[in-house]
Enzyme design. Structure first.
Site, PDB file in Angstrom:
ATOM      1  N   LYS A   1       0.930  -1.243   0.115  1.00  0.00           N
ATOM      2  CA  LYS A   1      -0.060  -0.036   0.051  1.00  0.00           C
ATOM      3  C   LYS A   1       0.742   1.244   0.039  1.00  0.00           C
ATOM      4  O   LYS A   1       0.658   2.173  -0.578  1.00  0.00           O
ATOM      5  CB  LYS A   1      -0.957   0.247   1.131  1.00  0.00           C
TER       6      LYS A   1
ATOM      7  N   LYS B   1      -5.752 -15.040 -11.434  1.00  0.00           N
ATOM      8  CA  LYS B   1      -7.147 -15.218 -10.928  1.00  0.00           C
ATOM      9  C   LYS B   1      -8.013 -14.005 -11.267  1.00  0.00           C
ATOM     10  O   LYS B   1      -7.519 -13.160 -11.514  1.00  0.00           O
ATOM     11  CB  LYS B   1      -6.972 -15.386  -9.365  1.00  0.00           C
TER      12      LYS B   1
ATOM     13  N   LYS C   1     -11.094  -8.149  -9.135  1.00  0.00           N
ATOM     14  CA  LYS C   1     -11.714  -6.443  -9.532  1.00  0.00           C
ATOM     15  C   LYS C   1     -10.549  -5.819 -10.316  1.00  0.00           C
ATOM     16  O   LYS C   1     -10.742  -4.778 -10.659  1.00  0.00           O
ATOM     17  CB  LYS C   1     -12.660  -5.882  -8.674  1.00  0.00           C
TER      18      LYS C   1
HETATM   19  P1  ADP Z   1     -10.291  -9.167  -5.646  1.00  0.00           P
HETATM   20  O1  ADP Z   1      -9.248  -9.844  -5.785  1.00  0.00           O
HETATM   21  O2  ADP Z   1     -11.251  -9.144  -6.349  1.00  0.00           O
HETATM   22  O3  ADP Z   1      -9.806  -7.826  -4.552  1.00  0.00           O
HETATM   23  P2  ADP Z   1     -10.919  -9.782  -2.665  1.00  0.00           P
HETATM   24  O4  ADP Z   1      -9.530  -9.908  -2.271  1.00  0.00           O
HETATM   25  O5  ADP Z   1     -11.777  -8.659  -2.269  1.00  0.00           O
HETATM   26  O6  ADP Z   1     -11.066 -10.004  -4.258  1.00  0.00           O
HETATM   27  O7  ADP Z   1     -11.494 -11.113  -2.470  1.00  0.00           O
HETATM   28  C1  ADP Z   1     -12.360 -11.217  -1.552  1.00  0.00           C
HETATM   29  C2  ADP Z   1     -12.756 -12.661  -1.218  1.00  0.00           C
HETATM   30  O8  ADP Z   1     -13.062 -13.638  -2.325  1.00  0.00           O
HETATM   31  C3  ADP Z   1     -11.417 -13.303  -0.623  1.00  0.00           C
HETATM   32  O9  ADP Z   1     -11.883 -14.464   0.467  1.00  0.00           O
HETATM   33  C4  ADP Z   1     -10.766 -14.102  -1.795  1.00  0.00           C
HETATM   34  O10 ADP Z   1      -9.960 -15.158  -1.559  1.00  0.00           O
HETATM   35  C5  ADP Z   1     -11.965 -14.288  -2.551  1.00  0.00           C
HETATM   36  N1  ADP Z   1     -11.574 -14.394  -4.068  1.00  0.00           N
HETATM   37  C6  ADP Z   1     -11.279 -13.307  -4.745  1.00  0.00           C
HETATM   38  N2  ADP Z   1     -10.975 -13.814  -6.038  1.00  0.00           N
HETATM   39  C7  ADP Z   1     -11.257 -14.910  -6.024  1.00  0.00           C
HETATM   40  C8  ADP Z   1     -10.760 -15.983  -7.125  1.00  0.00           C
HETATM   41  N3  ADP Z   1     -10.422 -15.446  -8.539  1.00  0.00           N
HETATM   42  N4  ADP Z   1     -10.866 -17.055  -6.850  1.00  0.00           N
HETATM   43  C9  ADP Z   1     -11.360 -17.530  -5.667  1.00  0.00           C
HETATM   44  N5  ADP Z   1     -11.289 -16.830  -4.663  1.00  0.00           N
HETATM   45  C10 ADP Z   1     -11.236 -15.405  -4.891  1.00  0.00           C
END
Ligand code: ADP
Ligand code: TRP
Length: 331
Positions: A111, A194, A197
C-alpha cells in the site's frame, strides 16, 4: 462449538471469484457453525471514501451477500460500524502492537508503494483492527485466502501477547479454516491469473452483469488457434475456460468438450457459447435477487438491525470481560 468469522471490505460488486472462493463457503458454514460475517466498512476508511460512496458500497455488498444466500437468521450478518465495541478492542490491542512489526507487514508495504501520499496510522494498524474483529467474538476459525494469512498470524500473536501479559487464556488463537481440496481459484477471462476486480472489467464476471454483457465478455475470452496434436496439454487460457466451465456446467457436457479438445475437433466458439449460456443460468437468479433486495430498504434495515444487535451482544460481553482482565473495575 467452533466460532467462525470472516469480513469483507465493501469495495464494489462481487465477482465469480468472490462467490466461489468466499460466499459459497460461507453459505455452507452457516449451516454447521456459529458464524459471524461482516462488512468491513471501518477498514475502508484507510483509503478515505466520500460519505455517499461509503453508504452505497455497504448497501451493495449487503444486497449481494443476501442474494447469494447468506441467511441473517442462521449467521450473524452485520456491518462493522454498527458494533463500535470493536474500536475499543482495537485501541486496547494497539497498546501492545509494535510499530516495527506493523511496518514489516507485506500488505502495508504494498500500500505504501502504491500510495506514498496516504500512509496513515489506520493503514499501519489495519492488522490490529482485523485482530479486533476476530477476537471480539473470540472466533477460533477464520476462512481467509492466502493474502490474509499474515494478518491472521498477527491476530494470533496479539491474542497470545494479551493472554501472557494478563496471565489468562481468555482469547483463543484463531486458525485459518481449512477447506481442504474445496478451495477453488476462479481464473480471469484474459488468460492470466485469478479473477479479480483489480485486473480489468472485461476479464471479470460480476454477479450483476446483464445477459448481453456477460455473453460479450465470455465470447471475447482469450483462446488460441486450437490443438494440433491429440491429447496435448492445454495452454493456460484454455485450461482457464475449462475451469470456469466446471463452476457452472454439467459434468457430461464438459466431458464432450474435453473429448473434442483431445481429438482436436474442438470449436472454441461453441464452447464459449455453452459457457455463456450456463453462466447466465447461474447468474440470472442472483442478479434478479440483488435488484429486488436493493429496492427493499425496509428489509435491509431489519437485517442490519438484527445483525448489529446479535453482534453487539457478543461484543459487549467480550469487552466487559476484557476491561476486567485489564484492570478497569467499576467503583
Ligand atoms: P479481489 O481480488 O477482486 O480484490 P478480494 O481480495 O476482495 O477480491 O477477495 C475477497 C474474497 O474472495 C477473498 O476471500 C478471496 O479469497 C476470494 N476471491 C477473490 N478472487 C478469487 C478468485 N479468483 N478465486 C477464488 N477466490 C477468490
Ligand atoms: N482484510 C480482509 C480483506 O481485505 C477483510 C477483513 C477485515 C477480515 N477484518 C477481517 C477478514 C477479519 C477476516 C477476518 O479481505
Amino acid at each position: 462449538m467452533d466460532v467462525i468469522l470472516s469480513g469483507m471490505r465493501p469495495t464494489g460488486n462481487l465477482h465469480l471469484g468472490n462467490y466461489f472462493g468466499a460466499l459459497k463457503n460461507f453459505i455452507s458454514l452457516q449451516e454447521l457453525y456459529d458464524c459471524y460475517f461482516f462488512i468491513a466498512d471501518y477498514h475502508l476508511l484507510t483509503t478515505h471514501p466520500n460519505p455517499q460512496d461509503l453508504h452505497q458500497n455497504v448497501k451493495t455488498i449487503l444486497c449481494q451477500y443476501l442474494a447469494c444466500g447468506l441467511d441473517p437468521e442462521k449467521a450473524t450478518l452485520y456491518v462493522q460500524s454498527s458494533v463500535p465495541e470493536v474500536a475499543e478492542l482495537y485501541m486496547f490491542l494497539n497498546m501492545n502492537a509494535y510499530v516495527g512489526e506493523l511496518q514489516r507487514v507485506a500488505a502495508f508495504k504494498e500500500k505504501v508503494r502504491q500510495n506514498p501520499n496516504n500512509v496513515n496510522a489506520g493503514l499501519l494498524t489495519y492488522p490490529t483492527l482485523m485482530a479486533a474483529d476476530i477476537l471480539l467474538h473470540r472466533a477460533n476459525k477464520v476462512p481467509v485466502g492466502k493474502d490474509q494469512q499474515q494478518h491472521l498470524e498477527m491476530t494470533r500473536d496479539y491474542a497470545e501477547r494479551f493472554n501472557k501479559m494478563y496471565k489468562t487464556d481468555y482469547f483463543p488463537l484463531p486458525q485459518a479454516f481449512n477447506f481442504g481440496d474445496d478451495l477453488v481459484k476462479i481464473p480471469s477471462l484474459d488468460g492470466n491469473g485469478k479473477m479479480s476486480k483489480s485486473y480489468g472489467e472485461q476479464a471479470t464476471i460480476y454477479l450483476t452483469d446483464e445477459p448481453n454483457v456477460l455473453k460479450k465478455k465470455i465470447m471475447r475470452a482469450k483462446t488460441d488457434s486450437g490443438p494440433t496434436e491429440k491429447n496435448s496439454e492445454k495452454p493456460q487460457e484454455i485450461a482457464n475456460l475449462f475451469t470456469l466451465m466446471r463452476s457452472v456446467t454439467k459434468a457430461e457436457i464438459i466431458q464432450q468438450f474435453e473429448d473434442a479438445y483431445n481429438d482436436c475437433s474442438i470449436r472454441y466458439g461453441d464452447m464459449k457459447k455453452q459457457l455463456a449460456e450456463d453462466m447466465e443460468t447461474f447468474v440470472a437468479p442472483i442478479r434478479e435477487r440483488i435488484k429486488e433486495l436493493a429496492a427493499n430498504e425496509d428489509y435491509l434495515n431489519k437485517v442490519v438491525r438484527l445483525g448489529g444487535e446479535k453482534a453487539r451482544e457478543s461484543a459487549s460481553k467480550t469487552l466487559k470481560e476484557v476491561r476486567e482482565i485489564i484492570g478497569f473495575h467499576s467503583f
